[in-house]
Write a protein that holds these residues in place. Sequence first.
Motif, PDB file in Angstrom:
ATOM      1  N   ASN B 228      84.537   9.761  -8.609  1.00 21.66           N
ATOM      2  CA  ASN B 228      85.087  11.036  -9.078  1.00 21.66           C
ATOM      3  C   ASN B 228      85.216  11.187 -10.592  1.00 21.66           C
ATOM      4  O   ASN B 228      85.884  12.102 -11.060  1.00 21.66           O
ATOM      5  N   ALA B 229      84.599  10.299 -11.348  1.00 22.79           N
ATOM      6  CA  ALA B 229      84.569  10.500 -12.800  1.00 22.79           C
ATOM      7  C   ALA B 229      83.110  10.680 -13.224  1.00 22.79           C
ATOM      8  O   ALA B 229      82.205  10.092 -12.628  1.00 22.79           O
ATOM      9  N   VAL B 230      82.891  11.518 -14.230  1.00 21.05           N
ATOM     10  CA  VAL B 230      81.532  11.776 -14.707  1.00 21.05           C
ATOM     11  C   VAL B 230      81.203  10.822 -15.861  1.00 21.05           C
ATOM     12  O   VAL B 230      82.027  10.609 -16.753  1.00 21.05           O
ATOM     13  N   TYR B 231      80.025  10.247 -15.817  1.00 21.62           N
ATOM     14  CA  TYR B 231      79.573   9.337 -16.879  1.00 21.62           C
ATOM     15  C   TYR B 231      78.219   9.775 -17.390  1.00 21.62           C
ATOM     16  O   TYR B 231      77.427  10.368 -16.662  1.00 21.62           O
ATOM     17  N   TYR B 232      77.961   9.458 -18.654  1.00 17.10           N
ATOM     18  CA  TYR B 232      76.617   9.603 -19.210  1.00 17.10           C
ATOM     19  C   TYR B 232      76.072   8.194 -19.364  1.00 17.10           C
ATOM     20  O   TYR B 232      76.721   7.337 -19.966  1.00 17.10           O
ATOM     21  N   ARG B 233      74.883   7.972 -18.835  1.00 21.60           N
ATOM     22  CA  ARG B 233      74.312   6.641 -18.921  1.00 21.60           C
ATOM     23  C   ARG B 233      72.952   6.729 -19.598  1.00 21.60           C
ATOM     24  O   ARG B 233      72.096   7.509 -19.182  1.00 21.60           O
ATOM     25  N   ARG B 234      72.760   5.939 -20.634  1.00 22.41           N
ATOM     26  CA  ARG B 234      71.462   5.924 -21.322  1.00 22.41           C
ATOM     27  C   ARG B 234      70.405   5.283 -20.433  1.00 22.41           C
ATOM     28  O   ARG B 234      70.670   4.296 -19.744  1.00 22.41           O
ATOM     29  N   LEU B 235      69.210   5.836 -20.459  1.00 23.19           N
ATOM     30  CA  LEU B 235      68.090   5.276 -19.703  1.00 23.19           C
ATOM     31  C   LEU B 235      66.971   4.905 -20.662  1.00 23.19           C
ATOM     32  O   LEU B 235      66.814   5.519 -21.717  1.00 23.19           O
ATOM     33  N   GLU B 236      66.180   3.925 -20.270  1.00 29.88           N
ATOM     34  CA  GLU B 236      64.944   3.682 -21.010  1.00 29.88           C
ATOM     35  C   GLU B 236      63.962   4.776 -20.625  1.00 29.88           C
ATOM     36  O   GLU B 236      64.038   5.331 -19.533  1.00 29.88           O
ATOM     37  N   ARG B 237      63.010   5.014 -21.506  1.00 29.68           N
ATOM     38  CA  ARG B 237      62.046   6.083 -21.248  1.00 29.68           C
ATOM     39  C   ARG B 237      61.333   5.866 -19.912  1.00 29.68           C
ATOM     40  O   ARG B 237      61.188   6.788 -19.100  1.00 29.68           O
ATOM     41  N   GLU B 238      60.902   4.644 -19.662  1.00 32.63           N
ATOM     42  CA  GLU B 238      60.161   4.344 -18.430  1.00 32.63           C
ATOM     43  C   GLU B 238      61.026   4.603 -17.188  1.00 32.63           C
ATOM     44  O   GLU B 238      60.550   5.112 -16.173  1.00 32.63           O
ATOM     45  N   GLU B 239      62.270   4.226 -17.334  1.00 33.45           N
ATOM     46  CA  GLU B 239      63.208   4.395 -16.222  1.00 33.45           C
ATOM     47  C   GLU B 239      63.421   5.890 -15.938  1.00 33.45           C
ATOM     48  O   GLU B 239      63.400   6.343 -14.785  1.00 33.45           O
ATOM     49  N   PHE B 240      63.581   6.645 -17.024  1.00 34.01           N
ATOM     50  CA  PHE B 240      63.759   8.098 -16.900  1.00 34.01           C
ATOM     51  C   PHE B 240      62.554   8.730 -16.205  1.00 34.01           C
ATOM     52  O   PHE B 240      62.699   9.518 -15.266  1.00 34.01           O
ATOM     53  N   LEU B 241      61.346   8.359 -16.674  1.00 29.96           N
ATOM     54  CA  LEU B 241      60.140   8.991 -16.122  1.00 29.96           C
ATOM     55  C   LEU B 241      59.967   8.663 -14.644  1.00 29.96           C
ATOM     56  O   LEU B 241      59.537   9.506 -13.849  1.00 29.96           O
ATOM     57  N   THR B 242      60.333   7.453 -14.270  1.00 28.71           N
ATOM     58  CA  THR B 242      60.228   7.066 -12.859  1.00 28.71           C
ATOM     59  C   THR B 242      61.194   7.881 -12.005  1.00 28.71           C
ATOM     60  O   THR B 242      60.821   8.437 -10.968  1.00 28.71           O
ATOM     61  N   LEU B 243      62.447   7.971 -12.475  1.00 24.08           N
ATOM     62  CA  LEU B 243      63.446   8.746 -11.731  1.00 24.08           C
ATOM     63  C   LEU B 243      63.045  10.223 -11.634  1.00 24.08           C
ATOM     64  O   LEU B 243      63.168  10.847 -10.580  1.00 24.08           O
ATOM     65  N   ALA B 244      62.539  10.757 -12.752  1.00 23.07           N
ATOM     66  CA  ALA B 244      62.161  12.178 -12.758  1.00 23.07           C
ATOM     67  C   ALA B 244      61.038  12.423 -11.759  1.00 23.07           C
ATOM     68  O   ALA B 244      61.027  13.427 -11.044  1.00 23.07           O
ATOM     69  N   ALA B 245      60.080  11.483 -11.680  1.00 25.95           N
ATOM     70  CA  ALA B 245      58.965  11.637 -10.739  1.00 25.95           C
ATOM     71  C   ALA B 245      59.475  11.541  -9.299  1.00 25.95           C
ATOM     72  O   ALA B 245      59.060  12.308  -8.428  1.00 25.95           O
ATOM     73  N   LEU B 246      60.406  10.621  -9.041  1.00 26.32           N
ATOM     74  CA  LEU B 246      60.996  10.514  -7.698  1.00 26.32           C
ATOM     75  C   LEU B 246      61.710  11.806  -7.321  1.00 26.32           C
ATOM     76  O   LEU B 246      61.566  12.313  -6.215  1.00 26.32           O
ATOM     77  N   ARG B 247      62.460  12.312  -8.270  1.00 24.76           N
ATOM     78  CA  ARG B 247      63.200  13.553  -8.010  1.00 24.76           C
ATOM     79  C   ARG B 247      62.235  14.704  -7.669  1.00 24.76           C
ATOM     80  O   ARG B 247      62.511  15.533  -6.815  1.00 24.76           O
ATOM     81  N   ASP B 248      61.067  14.683  -8.357  1.00 25.96           N
ATOM     82  CA  ASP B 248      60.104  15.758  -8.113  1.00 25.96           C
ATOM     83  C   ASP B 248      59.262  15.532  -6.865  1.00 25.96           C
ATOM     84  O   ASP B 248      58.322  16.282  -6.597  1.00 25.96           O
ATOM     85  N   GLY B 249      59.564  14.476  -6.130  1.00 22.86           N
ATOM     86  CA  GLY B 249      58.915  14.301  -4.837  1.00 22.86           C
ATOM     87  C   GLY B 249      57.737  13.336  -4.813  1.00 22.86           C
ATOM     88  O   GLY B 249      57.053  13.215  -3.796  1.00 22.86           O
ATOM     89  N   ALA B 250      57.469  12.645  -5.926  1.00 29.82           N
ATOM     90  CA  ALA B 250      56.359  11.688  -5.952  1.00 29.82           C
ATOM     91  C   ALA B 250      56.650  10.504  -5.024  1.00 29.82           C
ATOM     92  O   ALA B 250      57.806  10.183  -4.759  1.00 29.82           O
ATOM     93  N   THR B 251      55.594   9.873  -4.542  1.00 30.03           N
ATOM     94  CA  THR B 251      55.807   8.642  -3.772  1.00 30.03           C
ATOM     95  C   THR B 251      56.280   7.564  -4.740  1.00 30.03           C
ATOM     96  O   THR B 251      56.109   7.681  -5.957  1.00 30.03           O
ATOM     97  N   LEU B 252      56.835   6.531  -4.187  1.00 24.55           N
ATOM     98  CA  LEU B 252      57.345   5.448  -5.024  1.00 24.55           C
ATOM     99  C   LEU B 252      56.234   4.868  -5.907  1.00 24.55           C
ATOM    100  O   LEU B 252      56.445   4.631  -7.106  1.00 24.55           O
ATOM    101  N   GLY B 253      55.050   4.689  -5.323  1.00 21.42           N
ATOM    102  CA  GLY B 253      53.923   4.155  -6.097  1.00 21.42           C
ATOM    103  C   GLY B 253      53.564   5.059  -7.265  1.00 21.42           C
ATOM    104  O   GLY B 253      53.402   4.597  -8.405  1.00 21.42           O
TER     105      GLY B 253
END
Lengths: 286, 298
Positions: B228-253
């Motif tokens: 129940n608390a909001v946090y901001y967490r820094r991501l590495e660029r690669e990590e961000f791009l992977t998460l963004a692709a997952l969110r957009d529906g890409a397969t894990l590969g």
Amino acid sequence: MSRNRFNAYQDHGIGIGLRIPHYRHIFSRKPVVDWFEIISENFMCDAGRPLAVLDDILEQYRVVQHGVSMYFGSATAPDPEHLKRLKTLVRRTNTPWLSDHLCWGSVDGTYTHDLLPLPYTWEAIERTVERVRMVQDYLEIPIAVENVSSYAAFTDSQMTEWEFLTEVVERADCGILLDVNNIYVSAMNHEFDPLDYVNTVPAHRVAQIHIAGHSKYEKYILDTHDHPVIDPVWDLYARAIERCGPTPTLLEWDEHIPTFDEVHNEAKKAQRYLDKHAGVLAESAQ
Amino acid sequence: MNLETLQREMAAAVMAPLTADEDMRSHAPDGRPMSEVAAQFIAPNSRLTPFERLEIYNRQYWFRVLNALAEDFPALRAVIGARAFEALSIDYLIAHPSRSFSLRNLGSMLPEWLVAHPEFCTRRHRLALDVAKVEWAFVEAFDNAERTPLTLDQIATLDAHSRLGLQPHLQLLVLEYASDNLVLSLHKEHMKGASEAGVKQEDGPIAPVQLPRLRRRSTWVAAHRLENAVYYRRLEREEFLTLAALRDGATLGDALEAGLAQSSKPGSRQPALVQSWFTQWAALRWICAQDIESLLNN
Ligand SMILES: [Fe+2]
């Protein structure tokens, strides 16, 4: 008398509005409070802290839901998402009844977030009754409609506000949340005698009473909920209790919110009117 | 006048912008004198004309929505100054009046709208865009839904063809500055509430706040909620791009390929890197099964 089918035959006593500045006090001191009224819209989210807080409150206190955006009088239909979320919250809180205002505030899906007055016309009665019935059927709990403070009157109006309110609640077969401060504010703004209002509303339908403070300006009174209750409003409250019997009563304080104890003590002043009424009843029984 | 017409007329008048002195304007947006508009449906009393009665609602409307927006974007307000923020808010709310029963959603279009409106924050426009994004992400992370996360054991059974969902409260942000820290330092954490009263709040300082010199530096941030608390967490660029692709529906590969394609990290270290991401994401409860809606879309 006060226990009726519009408040699920509950004798709730005197409550206050659940407000964020008081959370710390409530959770650390666990004060004895008859009940809390919550603003439904503040808890119609999916998850997170608001709901966690609400669940903690529900464990220890009785809660009644009060809404600010159902807009029974809006000509355009309500958002189905709104109704769905409200029903989810009703299931969570188990509120014995639910109140919202006899007003409008949205048109064509755009929201003013204000409680705008209705013209007192037969057309407005029909629309409002239809909406109240629909919401009541959908939520499956008693609905009470609250009279609002208003600053404008309409050229189209064909009757007084209390006639309008009476017509709506009789036809919709719903309860009334009688806000005696709003009656006072509107009476000053529209130059009528507030007692005429209190003396004619159908007493057997009053599920709950609101008391509150307001702000006086040179040419009008604004319903600001940021002051103690003034004596003329207590007088209206006394008359309402005389007519309705002891009724679940709630003090609203929304701006410049003082300490929990100050708000609670102000609310508890209502007790003397309830006691006085009980005394009169006991006397007449002898 | 029928009820629907009356409500359209009155809502248009109530939502019309005020003058600089916070009075109702003499003319409606369509050019009609406002006194005529008001007299069409509002009756006078012995002290107030129809115009003056309508003006009470016109002021209440603006005080209420401006307060609500200022509550959601306190750092943006501090960065560009209260006066500019109010001007910005008025223009934004004219373009995007509330379309929701809840004031919670009032600012949802602001970060996007601000891109095309640098005039309110000329010198700090890029920074303002960042700050608006970070503050809106807070609102979303604060009370968006939480779905049951996958456990590390469940994650271990996935393969390259798996599609995943992310927590609805998880917000992924690309920033031009390290403005997450700036927002945190300007943010007094608070919760918002609706009430029946529409009153004007006291004003804070008018001028923009003094800021330390900020250099542009691409920054990837996740705004999310934990207990129940909001946090901001820094991501590495690669990590961000992977998460963004997952969110957009890409397969894990495909998501991992998108994340690591332009990485400067040596290939030999990548498996360990990916494993550490998943360990952290699982601990933060970020990874869920794909939700039904996206299953239907795919
Ligand atoms: Fe009220």
